[in-house]
Design a protein around this motif. Structure first.
Motif, short mmCIF file in Angstrom:
data_model
loop_
_atom_site.label_atom_id
_atom_site.label_comp_id
_atom_site.label_asym_id
_atom_site.label_seq_id
_atom_site.Cartn_x
_atom_site.Cartn_y
_atom_site.Cartn_z
N HIS A 96 0.75 -1.53 0.24
CA HIS A 96 0.22 -0.14 0.19
C HIS A 96 0.80 1.27 -0.59
O HIS A 96 -0.04 2.53 0.11
CB HIS A 96 -1.11 0.20 0.91
CG HIS A 96 -2.24 1.16 1.21
ND1 HIS A 96 -2.55 1.01 0.37
CD2 HIS A 96 -2.50 1.36 2.29
CE1 HIS A 96 -3.65 2.42 0.05
NE2 HIS A 96 -3.76 2.36 1.81
N SER A 97 1.64 1.26 0.43
CA SER A 97 3.30 2.33 -0.03
C SER A 97 2.76 3.07 -0.94
O SER A 97 3.20 4.58 -1.13
CB SER A 97 4.98 1.97 0.25
OG SER A 97 4.95 1.09 -0.34
N ARG A 98 2.89 2.21 -2.33
CA ARG A 98 2.86 3.15 -3.34
C ARG A 98 1.42 3.85 -3.94
O ARG A 98 1.33 4.71 -4.79
CB ARG A 98 2.58 1.57 -4.67
CG ARG A 98 4.06 1.06 -4.86
CD ARG A 98 5.15 2.07 -4.98
NE ARG A 98 4.39 2.80 -5.86
CZ ARG A 98 5.78 3.99 -6.36
NH1 ARG A 98 6.39 4.03 -6.34
NH2 ARG A 98 5.00 5.13 -7.59
N ASP A 99 0.33 4.10 -2.96
CA ASP A 99 -0.57 4.38 -3.57
C ASP A 99 -1.43 4.64 -2.06
O ASP A 99 -2.74 4.74 -1.54
CB ASP A 99 -2.45 4.01 -3.94
CG ASP A 99 -2.78 2.43 -3.58
OD1 ASP A 99 -3.81 2.21 -3.33
OD2 ASP A 99 -1.64 1.41 -3.10
N TYR A 100 -0.74 4.60 -1.15
CA TYR A 100 -1.20 5.40 -0.09
C TYR A 100 -2.02 6.42 0.76
O TYR A 100 -1.40 7.25 -0.11
CB TYR A 100 0.14 5.29 1.74
CG TYR A 100 -1.04 5.13 2.84
CD1 TYR A 100 -1.52 4.88 3.72
CD2 TYR A 100 -0.23 6.79 3.85
CE1 TYR A 100 -1.25 4.75 5.11
CE2 TYR A 100 -0.77 6.95 4.34
CZ TYR A 100 -1.44 5.40 5.75
OH TYR A 100 -2.13 6.30 7.29
#
Length: 682
Positions: free
Chosen positions: A399-403
């Motif tokens: 989820h770090s890509r679209d947090y």
């Protein structure tokens, strides 16, 4: 040690320790198994990847430390109610459309392998999800090894890149060697913030879920996410007062469009706060607070009650412990209107979870991502760990890509990012290009309308996954659900070259204005103002060349893509049905005509016949349809007669629309072209 702490530790150990004493298929100690792909974790993301690997006949294994899949859901959420929507009835028979409103099912080729077979509740019980995952494993015959607790991950060739592999060591000393490691362990390590008195705080993972144990107690909850409000809501009928404390104001999902923010199903405490019924919300930095137990003092204060104060107010001795606190250290001494001056019986930490970095050694550990306060690993736009080639992170940890920007941290979002990662794996390691549908350009309009009205991937992973349309002239290659942040690497990741005509990108996105989400004027209905749409709607970007990394890095604030040569917003629709001729189809066609410099209208055969006799450049629909024998009513004898008469010469498809504009031999002296506002020639 406090007996209660020991009991909690024993309970948690039992919950997270495999029930079986050894793997389902025991492996000799110090032995090594080799696989092309190792999937670490049998949660929803790991099983989703397992399905795609099995479907492509790859050598893989899924390693799970517990005795069954989805063990996280055996314990969380603590109050046993999922907030993922299970909408069974959509009024449609279209399975792809229905997945837009089914937040729990995984993807497969089986139309019946859906979560609704297990539960029909709109907000299902958490115990239903492991049952669904077990059914998914059994019916797809996935290769899962249970009872394998991986405690160490290292790279076998730390200095390499394409040749790097990974070695995983389990609790018995057995090893698994993997060419590609797919980490889908999820987020389960409780997030903690160090402050004075943190030893007096109970954790969400260990609190009692019996509301009676909070009877007439004052409770302070640290956090304002769904776990904090879920806890508050469960005890508010028994507790004397409930306060929630965190650095940021509460963020409501219906305002931010981010499913990880507070959901309406958990927000009853907001009513009692705003209606002044003893509950409340306060903001402040967690690092600055101290929780202290006062052992005496004011007459009304009971011994052992907990107070919240600021670290800067404590004397040096009190900062190193939580006892012997003087009256001067308590907030009421300094401000008699301090919001949290009254004592509490319990303080509960509900700050969420973070990725387990501890099992990776320095050669294999992805860095911490910049967002989410470092709770998640840092990844490339195609979900490969930064600095850890051949190690990919899937599921909630990715989820770090679209947090806070999309749904990649949740099942209904990451089931699609997992599919995208699998397509990247197929191209990189097996030279299998990203699947593409080749369409005549005259059919592109209909295909786009089909996608925006049915496709679930771009709908759920808005602003993250988009459809790529490669423009070859008379035809297009249509690539579905590509991670658009990886657009500069499109050629390497997909195996498709970008043609000279450029490309279109179709994404779903919200407007940038997040205000007044329930007030008047919150939605646009006029197609001429589509660019002001606030709710989820399709947007097409046209580029004449592939954007670079620099372009992507310097894109306008809030935009998912760099500034294009042309952009088209399809006006938001209350029914999420973009199928109206005036508001949706016609403006989209005109935009495509602008990009192609050609007429994309559809015509009857009679009109195409007239265009063919009177125009040097018949519309594209006629060239790709009527003049190629598509749509002509007749039989073989009639078509042979037309060919013999020279009326239907062989027509080869061209990669360039210019080649389609030549005058047929049977029209040496055509009449004037039919007037049109569109410039037909490129």
């Amino acid at each position: 040690m406090d007996p209660a702490v020991v009991l909690v530790a024993i309970t948690l150990t039992a919950l997270f320790t495999p029930i079986s004493c050894s793997p389902e298929h025991p492996q000799a100690p110090n032995s090594t198994r080799r696989h092309d792909y190792c999937v670490l974790g049998a949660g929803p993301a790991g099983l989703q990847m397992g399905h795609f690997l099995a479907k492509s006949h790859r050598d893989y294994v899924i390693l799970e430390r517990n005795s069954g899949p989805g063990s996280f859901f055996n314990f969380y959420p603590r109050h046993r109610k999922l907030i993922s929507i299970n909408k069974i009835y959509t009024g449609r028979q279209n399975r792809e459309f229905s997945l837009r409103h089914d937040w729990n099912s995984l993807l497969s080729d089986r139309p019946d392998l859906l979560f609704k077979r297990i539960s029909r509740d709109f907000y299902p019980d958490a115990d239903a999800y492991p049952r669904y995952l077990a059914m998914y494993v059994k019916e797809l015959d996935l290769k899962v090894r249970y009872g394998v607790d991986i405690g160490s991950v290292r790279a076998s060739d730390p200095g390499g890149s394409s040749g790097r592999s990974y070695v995983l060591t389990d609790q018995y000393g057995s090893q698994y060697s993997c060419g590609v490691l797919l980490v889908s362990t999820g987020l389960w390590v409780p997030q903690q913030v160090p402050f004075v008195g943190s030893d007096l705080v109970e954790g969400y993972e260990s609190i009692s879920v019996d509301p009676e144990e909070y009877r007439n107690q004052a409770v302070l909850i640290l956090g304002k996410g769904n776990s904090a409000f879920e806890t508050a809501q469960s005890i508010m009928g028994r507790a004397s007062r409930v306060h929630l404390y965190s650095p940021n104001p509460v963020r409501l999902a219906w305002q931010t469009h981010y499913v990880g923010d507070l959901r309406a199903v958990n927000n009853e405490v907001l009513d009692t706060y705003q209606l002044k019924s003893l509950d409340g919300l306060v903001e402040g930095r967690l690092e600055d607070i101290a929780i202290v137990r006062r052992e005496g003092g004011r007459r009304k204060a009971k011994r052992g009650q907990l107070y919240l104060t600021l670290t800067e107010l404590l004397n040096e001795g009190a900062r190193n412990g939580s006892s012997n606190v003087s009256a001067q250290s308590l907030p009421g001494f300094h401000s008699d209107n301090f919001s949290l001056r009254q004592p509490y019986n319990r303080v509960i930490r509900c700050l969420g979870f973070h990725f387990n970095f501890s099992i990776f050694d320095s050669s294999a550990c992805p860095p911490r991502g910049g967002g989410a306060r470092g709770r998640l690993p840092g990844l490339t736009a195609w979900y490969e760990g930064r600095g850890t080639p051949n190690l990919f992170v899937l599921g909630a940890a990715a989820h770090s890509r679209d947090y806070r920007r999309s749904a990649g941290g949740f099942i209904h979002g990451f089931r699609y990012t997992v599919r995208a990662v699998h397509k990247v794996l197929e191209q990189r390691y097996h030279s299998s290009a990203w699947p593409a549908t080749r369409l005549p350009t005259s059919q592109l309009l209909s295909w786009i309308l089909k996608r925006v009205n049915e496709a679930s991937g771009p709908y759920q992973m808005f602003s993250v996954l988009g459809d790529i349309i490669l423009l070859h002239g008379s035809h297009c290659d249509y690539l579905e659900e590509f991670p658009i942040q990886a657009l500069p690497q499109l050629v390497a990741l997909s195996g498709h070259k970008v043609p000279k005509r450029g490309l279109l990108i179709l994404v779903m996105q919200y407007g940038l204005n997040l205000n007044n989400t329930l007030g008047p004027g919150r939605a646009e209905s006029e197609w001429t103002r589509a660019w002001k749409s606030n709710f989820l709607h399709p947007v097409l970007y046209y580029y004449d060349a592939l954007p670079t990394d620099w372009d992507m890095h310097n894109r306008p604030t809030g935009w998912p893509l760099p500034r294009p040569k042309a952009v088209h917003h399809m006006v938001e629709d209350f029914l999420t049905e973009w199928d109206q001729p005036i508001s949706h189809s016609q403006p989209l066609r005109r935009f495509l005509e602008h990009c192609f410099h050609t007429d994309l209208r559809a015509f009857f055969a009679e009109s195409c016949f007239r265009f063919s006799l009177t125009s040097r450049n018949p519309p594209l629909f006629c060239r790709q349809g009527y003049l190629k024998r598509q749509g002509i009513v007749g039989n073989g004898k009639l078509r042979q007669h037309a060919r013999d008469a020279g009326l239907m010469p062989g027509h080869q498809d061209s990669d360039d629309l210019i080649e389609d504009t030549t005058v047929p031999e049977y029209l040496p002296h055509p009449g004037a072209a039919v007037a049109s506002g569109v410039h037909y020639d490129l």
